[in-house]
Design a protein around this motif. Sequence first.
Motif, mmCIF file in Angstrom:
data_model
loop_
_atom_site.group_PDB
_atom_site.id
_atom_site.type_symbol
_atom_site.label_atom_id
_atom_site.label_comp_id
_atom_site.label_asym_id
_atom_site.label_seq_id
_atom_site.Cartn_x
_atom_site.Cartn_y
_atom_site.Cartn_z
ATOM 1 N N ILE A 225 -56.332 -94.952 -45.412
ATOM 2 C CA ILE A 225 -57.331 -94.798 -44.354
ATOM 3 C C ILE A 225 -56.721 -94.959 -42.960
ATOM 4 O O ILE A 225 -57.043 -94.223 -42.035
ATOM 5 C CB ILE A 225 -58.512 -95.757 -44.598
ATOM 6 N N MET A 226 -55.805 -95.914 -42.830
ATOM 7 C CA MET A 226 -55.242 -96.196 -41.517
ATOM 8 C C MET A 226 -54.313 -95.093 -41.022
ATOM 9 O O MET A 226 -54.057 -94.966 -39.833
ATOM 10 C CB MET A 226 -54.492 -97.540 -41.543
ATOM 11 N N THR A 227 -53.763 -94.325 -41.936
ATOM 12 C CA THR A 227 -52.828 -93.275 -41.528
ATOM 13 C C THR A 227 -53.485 -91.898 -41.550
ATOM 14 O O THR A 227 -52.823 -90.893 -41.300
ATOM 15 C CB THR A 227 -51.597 -93.254 -42.460
ATOM 16 N N SER A 228 -54.779 -91.868 -41.830
ATOM 17 C CA SER A 228 -55.456 -90.576 -41.893
ATOM 18 C C SER A 228 -55.520 -89.930 -40.510
ATOM 19 O O SER A 228 -55.659 -90.600 -39.491
ATOM 20 C CB SER A 228 -56.866 -90.772 -42.432
ATOM 21 N N THR A 229 -55.433 -88.614 -40.484
ATOM 22 C CA THR A 229 -55.520 -87.900 -39.207
ATOM 23 C C THR A 229 -56.879 -87.223 -39.050
ATOM 24 O O THR A 229 -57.084 -86.458 -38.121
ATOM 25 C CB THR A 229 -54.413 -86.826 -39.116
ATOM 26 N N ASN A 230 -57.798 -87.514 -40.000
ATOM 27 C CA ASN A 230 -59.133 -86.916 -39.904
ATOM 28 C C ASN A 230 -59.882 -87.513 -38.706
ATOM 29 O O ASN A 230 -60.088 -88.717 -38.617
ATOM 30 C CB ASN A 230 -59.897 -87.180 -41.212
ATOM 31 N N LYS A 231 -60.271 -86.642 -37.802
ATOM 32 C CA LYS A 231 -60.848 -87.095 -36.523
ATOM 33 C C LYS A 231 -62.172 -87.846 -36.735
ATOM 34 O O LYS A 231 -62.378 -88.920 -36.175
ATOM 35 C CB LYS A 231 -61.053 -85.890 -35.603
ATOM 36 N N ALA A 232 -63.026 -87.284 -37.563
ATOM 37 C CA ALA A 232 -64.332 -87.907 -37.798
ATOM 38 C C ALA A 232 -64.165 -89.295 -38.423
ATOM 39 O O ALA A 232 -64.846 -90.249 -38.042
ATOM 40 C CB ALA A 232 -65.177 -87.014 -38.703
ATOM 41 N N LEU A 233 -63.226 -89.393 -39.361
ATOM 42 C CA LEU A 233 -62.969 -90.681 -40.009
ATOM 43 C C LEU A 233 -62.422 -91.680 -38.988
ATOM 44 O O LEU A 233 -62.853 -92.834 -38.933
ATOM 45 C CB LEU A 233 -61.983 -90.507 -41.170
ATOM 46 N N ASN A 234 -61.492 -91.224 -38.163
ATOM 47 C CA ASN A 234 -60.930 -92.114 -37.148
ATOM 48 C C ASN A 234 -61.987 -92.588 -36.159
ATOM 49 O O ASN A 234 -61.998 -93.745 -35.770
ATOM 50 C CB ASN A 234 -59.766 -91.431 -36.421
ATOM 51 N N ASP A 235 -62.896 -91.715 -35.791
ATOM 52 C CA ASP A 235 -63.987 -92.116 -34.895
ATOM 53 C C ASP A 235 -64.827 -93.206 -35.539
ATOM 54 O O ASP A 235 -65.239 -94.169 -34.896
ATOM 55 C CB ASP A 235 -64.902 -90.916 -34.574
ATOM 56 N N PHE A 236 -65.078 -93.032 -36.834
ATOM 57 C CA PHE A 236 -65.876 -94.010 -37.583
ATOM 58 C C PHE A 236 -65.157 -95.365 -37.613
ATOM 59 O O PHE A 236 -65.756 -96.404 -37.359
ATOM 60 C CB PHE A 236 -66.126 -93.491 -39.001
#
Length: 256
Positions: A225-236
């Motif tokens: 999760i911490m290294t994900s580049t998914n923008k929506a996930l990072n915003d969350f």
Amino acid sequence: MVEVKHIIKSFDGRVVLNDINAVFEDGKTNLIIGRSGSGKTVLIKNIIGLMLPDSGAILYDGRDLTAMTKKETKHLRREMGMLFQGSALFDSMTVLENVMFPLDMFSKDSSKERRSRAEFCLERVNLQDAGHLFPSEISGGMMKRAAIARAIALQPKYLFCDEPNSGLDPKTSLIIDDLIHDITTDYNMTTIINTHDMNSVMNIGDNIIFIKEGNMEWRGHKDEIMTSTNKALNDFIFASDLFRKVKEVEMHQEEG
Ligand SMILES: Nc1ncnc2c1ncn2[C@@H]1O[C@H](COP(=O)(O)OP(=O)(O)OP(=O)(O)O)[C@@H](O)[C@H]1O
Ligand SMILES: [Mg+2]
């Protein structure tokens, strides 16, 4: 294993779940995460058959819930344990009676066996000394544990929890998370949990489904999760203070 295939659900023409596909695995705490209003509860209600999807299939070890008769659904329900927002214990019954309730309803065991099973479940959640107390006499965390004991009384194959930590302090939440995780592994249940609590995500996110406005945006393990580049996930994630700090430190490390 529970599989969700191409689930679409709308209310009055407004699409709330838009083609959701997911696999929830045995022996794992499977998390459905997302902001308030993203569709988590609607998804879980569709999975357990409290709501019917507009289209799509829900497979319980290959058995499609959406194609079942009422009788078949009722039969499948016996294999499900549920833990809903609030603990929903019966106020007029003691803790032990609450745990015995599903057994009294559905089990063919003798009354002695039912009692012994209920006592075993209370012991499993560390409430062996609270059986004689009424819900009004115990803490919120204890109520939650009693509700877990009741949910596992009939030895379910599938366990559903909608916001199991709502109303609990962070430390008690961790205890409840760990308990749900431990019983999931011990009994090899397929556990599906709705949450927007990032602490839970990082603690017990064996298999995570992230939904945003009814769309499945990301799936993965807590370690990804911490290294994900998914923008929506990072915003969350960034919406949670602690995780913004952790993520910022990581980004600095990568840069430097
Ligand atoms: N029975 C219903 N009729 C019409 N709309 C509904 C119904 N149930 C849910 N909705 C709508 O579906 C959307 C998703 O709601 P849902 O309860 O699944 O969100 P959630 O992700 O569980 O949020 P929360 O984290 O606050 O519990 C919301 O816009 C809600 O208003
Ligand atoms: Mg909800």
